[in-house]
Design a protein around this motif. Sequence first.
Motif, PDB file in Angstrom:
ATOM      1  N   ALA A 197       0.834  -1.208   0.000  1.00 56.19           N
ATOM      2  CA  ALA A 197       0.000   0.000   0.000  1.00 56.19           C
ATOM      3  C   ALA A 197       0.865   1.253   0.000  1.00 56.19           C
ATOM      4  O   ALA A 197       0.612   2.202  -0.754  1.00 56.19           O
ATOM      5  N   SER A 198       1.904   1.263   0.830  1.00 56.63           N
ATOM      6  CA  SER A 198       2.796   2.409   0.905  1.00 56.63           C
ATOM      7  C   SER A 198       3.498   2.653  -0.439  1.00 56.63           C
ATOM      8  O   SER A 198       3.617   3.792  -0.893  1.00 56.63           O
ATOM      9  N   THR A 199       3.929   1.577  -1.093  1.00 52.86           N
ATOM     10  CA  THR A 199       4.625   1.704  -2.373  1.00 52.86           C
ATOM     11  C   THR A 199       3.694   2.236  -3.453  1.00 52.86           C
ATOM     12  O   THR A 199       4.064   3.123  -4.236  1.00 52.86           O
ATOM     13  N   LEU A 200       2.469   1.725  -3.506  1.00 53.95           N
ATOM     14  CA  LEU A 200       1.517   2.206  -4.507  1.00 53.95           C
ATOM     15  C   LEU A 200       1.175   3.681  -4.290  1.00 53.95           C
ATOM     16  O   LEU A 200       1.067   4.459  -5.242  1.00 53.95           O
ATOM     17  N   LEU A 201       1.023   4.073  -3.028  1.00 47.08           N
ATOM     18  CA  LEU A 201       0.727   5.480  -2.729  1.00 47.08           C
ATOM     19  C   LEU A 201       1.901   6.374  -3.116  1.00 47.08           C
ATOM     20  O   LEU A 201       1.712   7.476  -3.637  1.00 47.08           O
ATOM     21  N   PHE A 202       3.118   5.889  -2.862  1.00 49.00           N
ATOM     22  CA  PHE A 202       4.310   6.649  -3.234  1.00 49.00           C
ATOM     23  C   PHE A 202       4.401   6.800  -4.759  1.00 49.00           C
ATOM     24  O   PHE A 202       4.652   7.894  -5.275  1.00 49.00           O
ATOM     25  N   LEU A 203       4.183   5.713  -5.497  1.00 48.04           N
ATOM     26  CA  LEU A 203       4.255   5.768  -6.952  1.00 48.04           C
ATOM     27  C   LEU A 203       3.164   6.672  -7.520  1.00 48.04           C
ATOM     28  O   LEU A 203       3.384   7.390  -8.502  1.00 48.04           O
ATOM     29  N   ALA A 204       1.994   6.646  -6.903  1.00 51.21           N
ATOM     30  CA  ALA A 204       0.902   7.515  -7.353  1.00 51.21           C
ATOM     31  C   ALA A 204       1.260   8.978  -7.155  1.00 51.21           C
ATOM     32  O   ALA A 204       0.963   9.831  -8.002  1.00 51.21           O
ATOM     33  N   ALA A 205       1.920   9.280  -6.032  1.00 51.82           N
ATOM     34  CA  ALA A 205       2.327  10.667  -5.764  1.00 51.82           C
ATOM     35  C   ALA A 205       3.425  11.112  -6.718  1.00 51.82           C
ATOM     36  O   ALA A 205       3.456  12.268  -7.153  1.00 51.82           O
ATOM     37  N   THR A 232      -6.641   7.475 -10.018  1.00 55.99           N
ATOM     38  CA  THR A 232      -5.272   7.905 -10.279  1.00 55.99           C
ATOM     39  C   THR A 232      -4.489   6.742 -10.865  1.00 55.99           C
ATOM     40  O   THR A 232      -4.319   5.706 -10.208  1.00 55.99           O
ATOM     41  N   ALA A 233      -4.047   6.906 -12.113  1.00 60.11           N
ATOM     42  CA  ALA A 233      -3.297   5.845 -12.782  1.00 60.11           C
ATOM     43  C   ALA A 233      -1.812   6.020 -12.508  1.00 60.11           C
ATOM     44  O   ALA A 233      -1.278   7.126 -12.593  1.00 60.11           O
ATOM     45  N   ILE A 234      -1.161   4.923 -12.151  1.00 60.45           N
ATOM     46  CA  ILE A 234       0.289   4.950 -11.984  1.00 60.45           C
ATOM     47  C   ILE A 234       0.899   4.846 -13.371  1.00 60.45           C
ATOM     48  O   ILE A 234       0.789   3.820 -14.035  1.00 60.45           O
ATOM     49  N   ASP A 235       1.515   5.929 -13.814  1.00 62.14           N
ATOM     50  CA  ASP A 235       1.957   6.067 -15.199  1.00 62.14           C
ATOM     51  C   ASP A 235       3.267   5.329 -15.444  1.00 62.14           C
ATOM     52  O   ASP A 235       4.266   5.917 -15.839  1.00 62.14           O
ATOM     53  N   MET A 236       3.268   4.050 -15.141  1.00 63.89           N
ATOM     54  CA  MET A 236       4.433   3.200 -15.345  1.00 63.89           C
ATOM     55  C   MET A 236       3.931   1.795 -15.671  1.00 63.89           C
ATOM     56  O   MET A 236       2.923   1.361 -15.136  1.00 63.89           O
ATOM     57  N   SER A 237       4.628   1.109 -16.542  1.00 67.15           N
ATOM     58  CA  SER A 237       4.269  -0.280 -16.839  1.00 67.15           C
ATOM     59  C   SER A 237       5.030  -1.182 -15.880  1.00 67.15           C
ATOM     60  O   SER A 237       6.152  -1.597 -16.136  1.00 67.15           O
ATOM     61  N   LEU A 238       4.421  -1.442 -14.736  1.00 67.22           N
ATOM     62  CA  LEU A 238       5.034  -2.259 -13.695  1.00 67.22           C
ATOM     63  C   LEU A 238       4.474  -3.673 -13.740  1.00 67.22           C
ATOM     64  O   LEU A 238       3.265  -3.863 -13.843  1.00 67.22           O
ATOM     65  N   LYS A 279      -2.612  -3.602 -17.954  1.00 73.80           N
ATOM     66  CA  LYS A 279      -1.322  -3.648 -17.263  1.00 73.80           C
ATOM     67  C   LYS A 279      -0.993  -2.347 -16.538  1.00 73.80           C
ATOM     68  O   LYS A 279       0.144  -2.109 -16.158  1.00 73.80           O
ATOM     69  N   GLN A 280      -2.007  -1.518 -16.324  1.00 75.37           N
ATOM     70  CA  GLN A 280      -1.822  -0.256 -15.607  1.00 75.37           C
ATOM     71  C   GLN A 280      -2.582  -0.329 -14.298  1.00 75.37           C
ATOM     72  O   GLN A 280      -3.739  -0.731 -14.267  1.00 75.37           O
ATOM     73  N   ILE A 281      -1.918   0.038 -13.217  1.00 76.72           N
ATOM     74  CA  ILE A 281      -2.580   0.030 -11.909  1.00 76.72           C
ATOM     75  C   ILE A 281      -3.252   1.380 -11.693  1.00 76.72           C
ATOM     76  O   ILE A 281      -2.627   2.436 -11.858  1.00 76.72           O
ATOM     77  N   ILE A 282      -4.529   1.325 -11.346  1.00 81.03           N
ATOM     78  CA  ILE A 282      -5.300   2.540 -11.087  1.00 81.03           C
ATOM     79  C   ILE A 282      -5.783   2.501  -9.641  1.00 81.03           C
ATOM     80  O   ILE A 282      -6.409   1.520  -9.216  1.00 81.03           O
ATOM     81  N   ILE A 283      -5.446   3.535  -8.905  1.00 78.48           N
ATOM     82  CA  ILE A 283      -5.951   3.639  -7.527  1.00 78.48           C
ATOM     83  C   ILE A 283      -7.331   4.278  -7.610  1.00 78.48           C
ATOM     84  O   ILE A 283      -7.477   5.474  -7.890  1.00 78.48           O
ATOM     85  N   ASP A 315      -9.737   4.108  -5.142  1.00 75.76           N
ATOM     86  CA  ASP A 315     -10.217   4.611  -3.852  1.00 75.76           C
ATOM     87  C   ASP A 315      -8.993   4.876  -2.969  1.00 75.76           C
ATOM     88  O   ASP A 315      -8.500   3.981  -2.279  1.00 75.76           O
ATOM     89  N   MET A 316      -8.510   6.105  -3.006  1.00 72.27           N
ATOM     90  CA  MET A 316      -7.297   6.469  -2.278  1.00 72.27           C
ATOM     91  C   MET A 316      -7.475   6.276  -0.772  1.00 72.27           C
ATOM     92  O   MET A 316      -6.572   5.775  -0.087  1.00 72.27           O
ATOM     93  N   LYS A 317      -8.644   6.635  -0.266  1.00 65.84           N
ATOM     94  CA  LYS A 317      -8.901   6.511   1.168  1.00 65.84           C
ATOM     95  C   LYS A 317      -8.857   5.049   1.597  1.00 65.84           C
ATOM     96  O   LYS A 317      -8.291   4.706   2.636  1.00 65.84           O
ATOM     97  N   ARG A 318      -9.452   4.186   0.786  1.00 65.58           N
ATOM     98  CA  ARG A 318      -9.469   2.760   1.129  1.00 65.58           C
ATOM     99  C   ARG A 318      -8.063   2.173   1.068  1.00 65.58           C
ATOM    100  O   ARG A 318      -7.694   1.342   1.911  1.00 65.58           O
ATOM    101  N   LEU A 319      -7.269   2.606   0.093  1.00 64.81           N
ATOM    102  CA  LEU A 319      -5.897   2.106   0.001  1.00 64.81           C
ATOM    103  C   LEU A 319      -5.082   2.563   1.221  1.00 64.81           C
ATOM    104  O   LEU A 319      -4.301   1.795   1.778  1.00 64.81           O
ATOM    105  N   LYS A 320      -5.278   3.815   1.629  1.00 63.80           N
ATOM    106  CA  LYS A 320      -4.563   4.320   2.798  1.00 63.80           C
ATOM    107  C   LYS A 320      -4.945   3.547   4.061  1.00 63.80           C
ATOM    108  O   LYS A 320      -4.136   3.458   4.997  1.00 63.80           O
TER     109      LYS A 320
END
Length: 228
Positions: free
Chosen positions: A156-164, A174-180, A214-218, A220-225
Amino acid sequence: MKLSEYFAYLRKIPLFSYLDDQQLAEVDRLIMERTYHRGRIIFVEGEPGEAVFFLRSGRVKISKQAEDGREQILHFIHPGEIFAEVVLFDGGPYPASAEAVEDSKIGLIKNSDMERITAANPDIALGMLKIMARRLRMAQKQINELALMDTSRRMASTLLFLAAEQGVPCEKGTAIDMSLTNQDLASMIGTSRETANRILSDMRRQKAIQVDKKQIIISDMKRLKSWL
């Protein structure tokens, strides 16, 4: 004097953005450009540190090899960023390995040339120290998380960091603009791919994230936190 296309690009790199035309032209003349296809190694941990690198296009992975042979991804380098800057200050070997995870165009300046540039422009040295300080904070964060958090909280912390850092707003969140890959995420949080798959599946079931092409989209930010 006709300057290379790197001249305009260098202006976009924060480290060099305040240099005047003459200084920028000097930097431009010293840069050697190389192309690395996906999967090519740029340098290996322990090799003599001979140059500072600049990513013009593509994406580069910085990683270390754990004692058990597993890969620990430290961070990803994106266009406009520099890497391997630490070797300029300590003259030692590369402390980690660098690999092109996309076809990449990379510029490099030999340490001896970079030393002359920083001696004439102390602000560049200060800029490099700021970059190193930021990466040190990131490394300390990773160490703390590996020591104090379970794998779900680390994910969760890593996904939030990548999103930021790389997140792009979209209709679904919020889409993480990386092909991970899931293996990439597993290597970032120090776990197995199977465990990473399980955690991501749990997050999807709870509608905290979505996986789209293949793109991770957050979603619900509150739920992920709440996983923290």
